[in-house]
Scaffold this motif. Structure first.
Motif, PDB file in Angstrom:
ATOM      1  N   ALA A  54       0.866  -1.183   0.000  1.00 29.95           N
ATOM      2  CA  ALA A  54       0.000   0.000   0.000  1.00 29.95           C
ATOM      3  C   ALA A  54       0.900   1.230   0.000  1.00 29.95           C
ATOM      4  N   PHE A  55       0.673   2.100  -0.975  1.00 32.76           N
ATOM      5  CA  PHE A  55       1.428   3.347  -1.033  1.00 32.76           C
ATOM      6  C   PHE A  55       0.587   4.464  -0.435  1.00 32.76           C
ATOM      7  N   VAL A  56       1.153   5.205   0.490  1.00 33.02           N
ATOM      8  CA  VAL A  56       0.479   6.412   1.002  1.00 33.02           C
ATOM      9  C   VAL A  56       1.396   7.570   0.617  1.00 33.02           C
ATOM     10  N   PHE A  57       1.197   8.061  -0.612  1.00 39.14           N
ATOM     11  CA  PHE A  57       2.091   9.084  -1.154  1.00 39.14           C
ATOM     12  C   PHE A  57       1.373  10.420  -1.245  1.00 39.14           C
ATOM     13  N   ASP A 129       1.023  -6.142   3.216  1.00 36.87           N
ATOM     14  CA  ASP A 129       2.184  -6.616   3.979  1.00 36.87           C
ATOM     15  C   ASP A 129       3.205  -5.502   4.145  1.00 36.87           C
ATOM     16  N   VAL A 130       3.244  -4.603   3.162  1.00 35.30           N
ATOM     17  CA  VAL A 130       4.216  -3.512   3.172  1.00 35.30           C
ATOM     18  C   VAL A 130       3.456  -2.201   2.993  1.00 35.30           C
ATOM     19  N   VAL A 131       3.661  -1.262   3.901  1.00 34.24           N
ATOM     20  CA  VAL A 131       3.050   0.062   3.766  1.00 34.24           C
ATOM     21  C   VAL A 131       4.182   1.065   3.594  1.00 34.24           C
ATOM     22  N   LEU A 132       4.174   1.773   2.473  1.00 34.70           N
ATOM     23  CA  LEU A 132       5.197   2.783   2.205  1.00 34.70           C
ATOM     24  C   LEU A 132       4.520   4.148   2.210  1.00 34.70           C
ATOM     25  N   ALA A 133       4.983   5.028   3.092  1.00 34.17           N
ATOM     26  CA  ALA A 133       4.309   6.318   3.249  1.00 34.17           C
ATOM     27  C   ALA A 133       5.315   7.449   3.122  1.00 34.17           C
ATOM     28  N   ASP A 134       4.995   8.407   2.256  1.00 33.12           N
ATOM     29  CA  ASP A 134       5.884   9.554   2.045  1.00 33.12           C
ATOM     30  C   ASP A 134       5.272  10.805   2.648  1.00 33.12           C
ATOM     31  N   VAL A 164       8.334   4.827   6.489  1.00 35.67           N
ATOM     32  CA  VAL A 164       7.727   6.143   6.354  1.00 35.67           C
ATOM     33  C   VAL A 164       8.795   7.232   6.316  1.00 35.67           C
ATOM     34  N   ALA A 165       8.729   8.086   5.290  1.00 37.70           N
ATOM     35  CA  ALA A 165       9.635   9.229   5.188  1.00 37.70           C
ATOM     36  C   ALA A 165       8.939  10.434   5.790  1.00 37.70           C
ATOM     37  N   THR A 166       9.642  11.153   6.661  1.00 40.00           N
ATOM     38  CA  THR A 166       8.962  12.269   7.324  1.00 40.00           C
ATOM     39  C   THR A 166       9.923  13.292   7.903  1.00 40.00           C
ATOM     40  N   HIS A 167       9.395  14.510   8.068  1.00 39.10           N
ATOM     41  CA  HIS A 167      10.088  15.550   8.839  1.00 39.10           C
ATOM     42  C   HIS A 167       9.375  15.762  10.177  1.00 39.10           C
ATOM     43  N   ASP A 168       8.313  14.997  10.419  1.00 37.79           N
ATOM     44  CA  ASP A 168       7.429  15.186  11.580  1.00 37.79           C
ATOM     45  C   ASP A 168       8.013  14.467  12.807  1.00 37.79           C
ATOM     46  N   GLU A 169       8.351  15.245  13.824  1.00 40.73           N
ATOM     47  CA  GLU A 169       9.042  14.646  14.974  1.00 40.73           C
ATOM     48  C   GLU A 169       8.164  13.684  15.760  1.00 40.73           C
ATOM     49  N   ASP A 170       6.857  13.930  15.790  1.00 40.21           N
ATOM     50  CA  ASP A 170       5.961  12.989  16.475  1.00 40.21           C
ATOM     51  C   ASP A 170       5.958  11.641  15.772  1.00 40.21           C
ATOM     52  N   LEU A 171       5.985  11.694  14.456  1.00 37.60           N
ATOM     53  CA  LEU A 171       5.994  10.455  13.675  1.00 37.60           C
ATOM     54  C   LEU A 171       7.339   9.741  13.845  1.00 37.60           C
ATOM     55  N   MET A 172       8.434  10.514  13.890  1.00 45.27           N
ATOM     56  CA  MET A 172       9.751   9.903  14.142  1.00 45.27           C
ATOM     57  C   MET A 172       9.742   9.180  15.476  1.00 45.27           C
ATOM     58  N   ALA A 173       9.121   9.818  16.473  1.00 37.16           N
ATOM     59  CA  ALA A 173       9.101   9.229  17.813  1.00 37.16           C
ATOM     60  C   ALA A 173       8.268   7.950  17.839  1.00 37.16           C
ATOM     61  N   ALA A 174       7.285   7.854  16.941  1.00 35.45           N
ATOM     62  CA  ALA A 174       6.406   6.675  16.915  1.00 35.45           C
ATOM     63  C   ALA A 174       7.087   5.467  16.265  1.00 35.45           C
TER      64      ALA A 174
END
Ligand SMILES: Nc1ncnc2c1ncn2[C@@H]1O[C@H](COP(=O)(O)OP(=O)(O)OP(=O)(O)O)[C@@H](O)[C@H]1O
Ligand SMILES: [Mg+2]
Length: 196
Positions: A54-57, A129-134, A164-174
């Motif tokens: 699943a792509f979440v782009f 099985d694989v979730v890729l999120a940008d 997951v690629a992100t600049h979001d610090e909450d998401l990094m912490a998760a």
């Protein structure tokens, strides 16, 4: 859940595209389920996208002219449309992303944030099985950011590989693990084999 961090231009989106077999590499291999996926032909890659990813782009990848429900269930329709269990499941995932009763609407008429949630509902529906999120939380309000972060945590908890690629610090912490791109490579990154 693996988080890809690093400054703009460091290659996060590029790496997601490579892991999702959307881009080919000049060097190195992507191993999927023990197989070297860099050697797969188009038909095999399409099967991988259909059955496992699943792509979440950011650019959604939604069909604007079609209904919300169609976009959520794409690939699951037979000759006579949706089967009843799939229709119920589509309603269920739409309510999860706060789009209850919006299935019949044309996707083009939705706001940017609503479209992003349709993309998320599609990912939920697929149970991939694989979730890729940008950058899935970029430009969302707080409630929707929480929705997205919780979705990714849930997917990882049920056993999906989430990158997951992100600049979001909450998401990094998760995340359970973090790779900082553009920094000094760690010994494991120096080995060019990446597995999903
Ligand atoms: N196919 C390609 N060949 C060569 N260079 C590329 C290719 N695709 C992207 N790039 C370059 O690689 C760099 C990394 O781009 P990428 O979009 O992966 O960064 P990013 O980390 O996702 O940045 P952002 O945080 O801004 O989204 C950019 O400088 C981009 O121009
Ligand atoms: Mg990017």
């Amino acid at each position: 859940m693996l988080v890809l961090a690093g400054k703009s231009g460091s290659g996060k989106t590029t790496l997601l595209n490579v892991l999702g077999l959307l881009s080919r590499t000049d060097a190195g291999t992507v191993v999927v389920g023990g197989q070297d996926a860099t050697k797969w032909n188009d038909a095999r890659r399409r099967r991988f996208w259909r059955d496992h990813v699943a792509f979440v782009f950011q650019d959604y990848g939604l069909i604007d002219e079609s209904s919300v429900e169609y976009n959520v269930t794409v690939g699951r329709r037979g000759l006579f449309g949706l089967r009843q269990p799939d229709r119920e499941r589509a309603d269920q995932v739409l309510s999860h992303v706060l789009l209850s009763g919006r299935g019949k609407e044309q996707t083009a008429r939705l706001s940017g944030g609503e479209k992003q949630r349709v993309g998320l509902a599609r990912a939920m529906f697929r149970g991939a099985d694989v979730v890729l999120a940008d950058e899935p939380t970029a430009s969302l309000d707080r409630r929707n950011r929480e929705l997205v972060i919780n979705f990714l945590i849930e997917e990882a908890r049920r056993g999906a590989t989430v990158v997951v690629a992100t600049h979001d610090e909450d998401l990094m912490a998760a995340g359970d693990d973090l790779i900082l791109l553009g920094g000094e490579p760690t010994p494991s990154q120096r080995d060019s084999h990446l597995s999903v």
